[in-house]
Motif scaffolding. Structure first.
Motif, PDB file in Angstrom:
ATOM      1  N   GLN A  32       1.052  -1.085   0.177  1.00 28.11           N
ATOM      2  CA  GLN A  32       0.334   0.072   0.431  1.00 28.11           C
ATOM      3  C   GLN A  32       0.510   1.361   0.358  1.00 28.11           C
ATOM      4  OE1 GLN A  32      -3.722  -0.109  -0.400  1.00 28.11           O
ATOM      5  NE2 GLN A  32      -3.100   2.141  -0.813  1.00 28.11           N
ATOM      6  N   THR A  33       1.981   1.408   0.718  1.00 27.91           N
ATOM      7  CA  THR A  33       3.119   2.446   0.817  1.00 27.91           C
ATOM      8  C   THR A  33       3.299   2.379  -0.790  1.00 27.91           C
ATOM      9  OG1 THR A  33       3.509   2.095   3.590  1.00 27.91           O
ATOM     10  CG2 THR A  33       4.611   3.252   2.134  1.00 27.91           C
ATOM     11  N   GLY A  34       4.136   1.838  -1.018  1.00 30.27           N
ATOM     12  CA  GLY A  34       4.378   1.312  -2.331  1.00 30.27           C
ATOM     13  C   GLY A  34       3.345   2.060  -3.683  1.00 30.27           C
ATOM     14  N   ARG A  35       2.311   1.738  -3.612  1.00 31.22           N
ATOM     15  CA  ARG A  35       1.421   2.412  -4.760  1.00 31.22           C
ATOM     16  C   ARG A  35       1.376   4.279  -4.035  1.00 31.22           C
ATOM     17  NH1 ARG A  35      -1.943  -2.066  -3.160  1.00 31.22           N
ATOM     18  NH2 ARG A  35      -1.828  -3.545  -4.361  1.00 31.22           N
ATOM     19  N   TRP A  36       1.052   4.371  -2.804  1.00 33.41           N
ATOM     20  CA  TRP A  36       0.776   6.055  -2.206  1.00 33.41           C
ATOM     21  C   TRP A  36       2.051   6.858  -3.532  1.00 33.41           C
ATOM     22  CZ3 TRP A  36      -0.752   4.130   3.061  1.00 33.41           C
ATOM     23  CH2 TRP A  36      -2.216   3.852   2.981  1.00 33.41           C
ATOM     24  N   GLU A  37       2.802   5.894  -2.828  1.00 28.95           N
ATOM     25  CA  GLU A  37       4.082   6.837  -2.844  1.00 28.95           C
ATOM     26  C   GLU A  37       4.315   6.840  -4.477  1.00 28.95           C
ATOM     27  OE1 GLU A  37       6.234   8.797  -1.730  1.00 28.95           O
ATOM     28  OE2 GLU A  37       6.551   8.136   0.536  1.00 28.95           O
ATOM     29  N   LEU A  38       3.291   6.264  -5.561  1.00 31.36           N
ATOM     30  CA  LEU A  38       3.343   5.820  -7.132  1.00 31.36           C
ATOM     31  C   LEU A  38       3.087   7.069  -7.594  1.00 31.36           C
ATOM     32  CD1 LEU A  38       5.123   4.618  -9.123  1.00 31.36           C
ATOM     33  CD2 LEU A  38       3.591   3.175  -9.449  1.00 31.36           C
ATOM     34  N   ARG A  39       1.709   7.125  -6.568  1.00 28.29           N
ATOM     35  CA  ARG A  39       0.726   7.788  -6.803  1.00 28.29           C
ATOM     36  C   ARG A  39       1.408   9.840  -7.506  1.00 28.29           C
ATOM     37  NH1 ARG A  39      -5.073   6.281  -3.813  1.00 28.29           N
ATOM     38  NH2 ARG A  39      -4.869   3.737  -5.189  1.00 28.29           N
ATOM     39  N   ALA A  40       1.642   9.964  -5.961  1.00 28.26           N
ATOM     40  CA  ALA A  40       2.795  10.961  -5.774  1.00 28.26           C
ATOM     41  C   ALA A  40       3.724  10.715  -6.609  1.00 28.26           C
ATOM     42  CB  ALA A  40       3.439  11.230  -4.663  1.00 28.26           C
ATOM     43  N   ALA A  41       4.484  10.671  -7.072  1.00 31.76           N
ATOM     44  CA  ALA A  41       6.198  10.266  -7.639  1.00 31.76           C
ATOM     45  C   ALA A  41       5.547  10.356  -8.950  1.00 31.76           C
ATOM     46  CB  ALA A  41       6.829   9.230  -8.095  1.00 31.76           C
ATOM     47  N   ALA A  42       4.141  10.585  -9.710  1.00 31.81           N
ATOM     48  CA  ALA A  42       3.252  10.411 -10.522  1.00 31.81           C
ATOM     49  C   ALA A  42       3.530  11.838 -11.550  1.00 31.81           C
ATOM     50  CB  ALA A  42       2.437   9.695 -11.271  1.00 31.81           C
ATOM     51  N   VAL A  43       2.516  12.871 -10.376  1.00 33.81           N
ATOM     52  CA  VAL A  43       2.760  14.018 -10.689  1.00 33.81           C
ATOM     53  C   VAL A  43       4.015  14.271 -10.538  1.00 33.81           C
ATOM     54  CG1 VAL A  43       2.002  15.850  -9.539  1.00 33.81           C
ATOM     55  CG2 VAL A  43       0.873  14.059  -9.111  1.00 33.81           C
ATOM     56  N   ARG A  44       5.251  13.538  -9.527  1.00 30.34           N
ATOM     57  CA  ARG A  44       6.219  14.692  -9.920  1.00 30.34           C
ATOM     58  C   ARG A  44       7.057  14.528 -11.367  1.00 30.34           C
ATOM     59  NH1 ARG A  44       6.435  12.800  -4.665  1.00 30.34           N
ATOM     60  NH2 ARG A  44       5.951  14.494  -3.260  1.00 30.34           N
ATOM     61  N   PHE A  45       6.748  13.417 -11.735  1.00 32.14           N
ATOM     62  CA  PHE A  45       7.790  12.529 -12.943  1.00 32.14           C
ATOM     63  C   PHE A  45       6.905  13.434 -14.257  1.00 32.14           C
ATOM     64  CE2 PHE A  45       7.230  10.284 -16.661  1.00 32.14           C
ATOM     65  CZ  PHE A  45       8.586   9.713 -16.884  1.00 32.14           C
ATOM     66  N   MET A  46       5.336  13.522 -14.290  1.00 28.09           N
ATOM     67  CA  MET A  46       5.375  14.879 -14.957  1.00 28.09           C
ATOM     68  C   MET A  46       5.738  16.404 -14.707  1.00 28.09           C
ATOM     69  SD  MET A  46       3.529  12.481 -16.938  1.00 28.09           S
ATOM     70  CE  MET A  46       2.326  14.038 -17.870  1.00 28.09           C
ATOM     71  N   THR A  47       6.218  16.220 -13.751  1.00 30.47           N
ATOM     72  CA  THR A  47       7.389  18.144 -13.895  1.00 30.47           C
ATOM     73  C   THR A  47       8.268  17.747 -13.948  1.00 30.47           C
ATOM     74  OG1 THR A  47       7.340  17.305 -11.300  1.00 30.47           O
ATOM     75  CG2 THR A  47       5.456  18.846 -11.809  1.00 30.47           C
ATOM     76  N   GLY A  48       8.944  16.748 -14.011  1.00 33.76           N
ATOM     77  CA  GLY A  48      10.549  16.634 -14.488  1.00 33.76           C
ATOM     78  C   GLY A  48      11.373  15.984 -13.388  1.00 33.76           C
TER      79      GLY A  48
END
Length: 301
Positions: free
Chosen positions: A215-231
């Motif tokens: 569950q922690t990996g999924r939550w971190e992945l969602r936040a990381a997806a937004v950061r990935f879009m910003t570079g």
């Protein structure tokens, strides 16, 4: 992760670790109760005829927890630990033998003067009281830590420890061994439920740690997806996520180990769950990192 998600992760992880501590307390308590009912025997036991010096020279061939007893009088015996420490000793006060000669463990009905016990003209320091409770099966027993009580000539000794018969036969081939039947104490050896409970508890604790990590990996992945879009690079986000989960695991470990220390102090059990608690935290961290890494791989496709 949000504050709520951090709290949920910490709660699951702490639950898994506290369950691990409780399992450790239960298992340690079960072992000492079994030892009390089995006259302090905790492993494979056998009567052998040997000298203590022979056994001491061969101590490298025995597993940790192996010890040898010699009967001195009725209810009085001397003990020497050949390898490791004697941990599964039932006590309701004090602590186990430290390995120094001159110590004694006595039952609650044995008269002592202060902390001293005199036997055969020698004074011993009483460091612990035998029995899970004061009114125990060992209330009249005395165990002395004194190698000098063993004879220099071959004598009848009780050898006890993990696979002690096999190790003794390997060290002294051809010598007779009188194996003590493990079924002599029907009250403790018929317990088939406790090992199952310990196993199930360990599985539940592991499952909670796995769920927390996924569950922690999924939550971190969602936040990381937004950061990935910003570079922001996925590896940078992964490091940050691992640091957060690692910090949560460390705090949860510290709390669980403090609980274990309190349980050890109040129950007089030789409780060591450090490895198990750290393993729970490591599982959660590893699963969360693997979950995050696996999910972020598609971003580079």
């Amino acid at each position: 992760m949000t504050k709520r998600q951090l709290t949920a992760t910490a709660g699951l992880l702490l639950l898994a670790m506290l369950l691990t501590v409780l399992i450790g307390v239960f298992d340690a308590r079960r072992r000492v109760i079994a030892a009390e009912g089995d006259d302090l025997r905790t492993g494979q036991s056998a009567w052998v005829t040997a000298t203590f010096d022979e056994l001491r020279r061969a101590r490298g061939g025995f597993e940790p927890g192996t010890k040898v007893f010699v009967n001195l009088e009725e209810k009085v015996r001397a003990v020497a630990v050949l390898s490791g420490r004697w941990t599964d000793v039932p006590l309701h006060d004090g602590h186990a033998l430290t390995g120094r000669p001159g110590e004694a463990l006595v039952g609650s009905d044995v008269a002592v003067r202060g902390d001293d016990l005199v036997f055969d003209g020698t004074t011993y320091t009483v460091v612990g009281r035998l029995g899970v409770r004061a009114d125990s099966l060992l209330s009249d027993d005395v165990v002395l830590a004194d190698p000098s009580q063993f004879s220099a000539s071959p004598q009848r000794l009780l050898l006890d420890g993990p696979s002690s018969v096999r190790h003794y036969s390997a060290q002294f081939p051809g010598r007779s061994v009188e194996i003590i039947d493990d079924g002599t104490n029907r009250r403790t050896n018929v317990d088939a439920v406790s090992p199952v409970l310990v196993t199930l508890g360990a599985l539940v604790s592991t499952l909670i740690a796995l769920i927390a990590g996924l569950q922690t990996g999924r939550w971190e992945l969602r936040a990381a997806a937004v950061r990935f879009m910003t570079g922001v690079r996925p590896l940078t986000t992964l490091r940050s996520a691992a640091a957060r989960v690692g910090l949560i695991s460390a705090v949860a470990c510290a709390i669980a180990l403090m609980g274990a220390a309190a349980a050890r102090h109040t129950t007089n059990l030789d409780l060591d769950v450090t490895a198990a608690v750290v393993a729970v935290g490591t599982v959660t961290l590893a699963v969360s990192v693997v979950s995050f890494w696996h999910g972020s791989r598609r971003w580079n496709c």
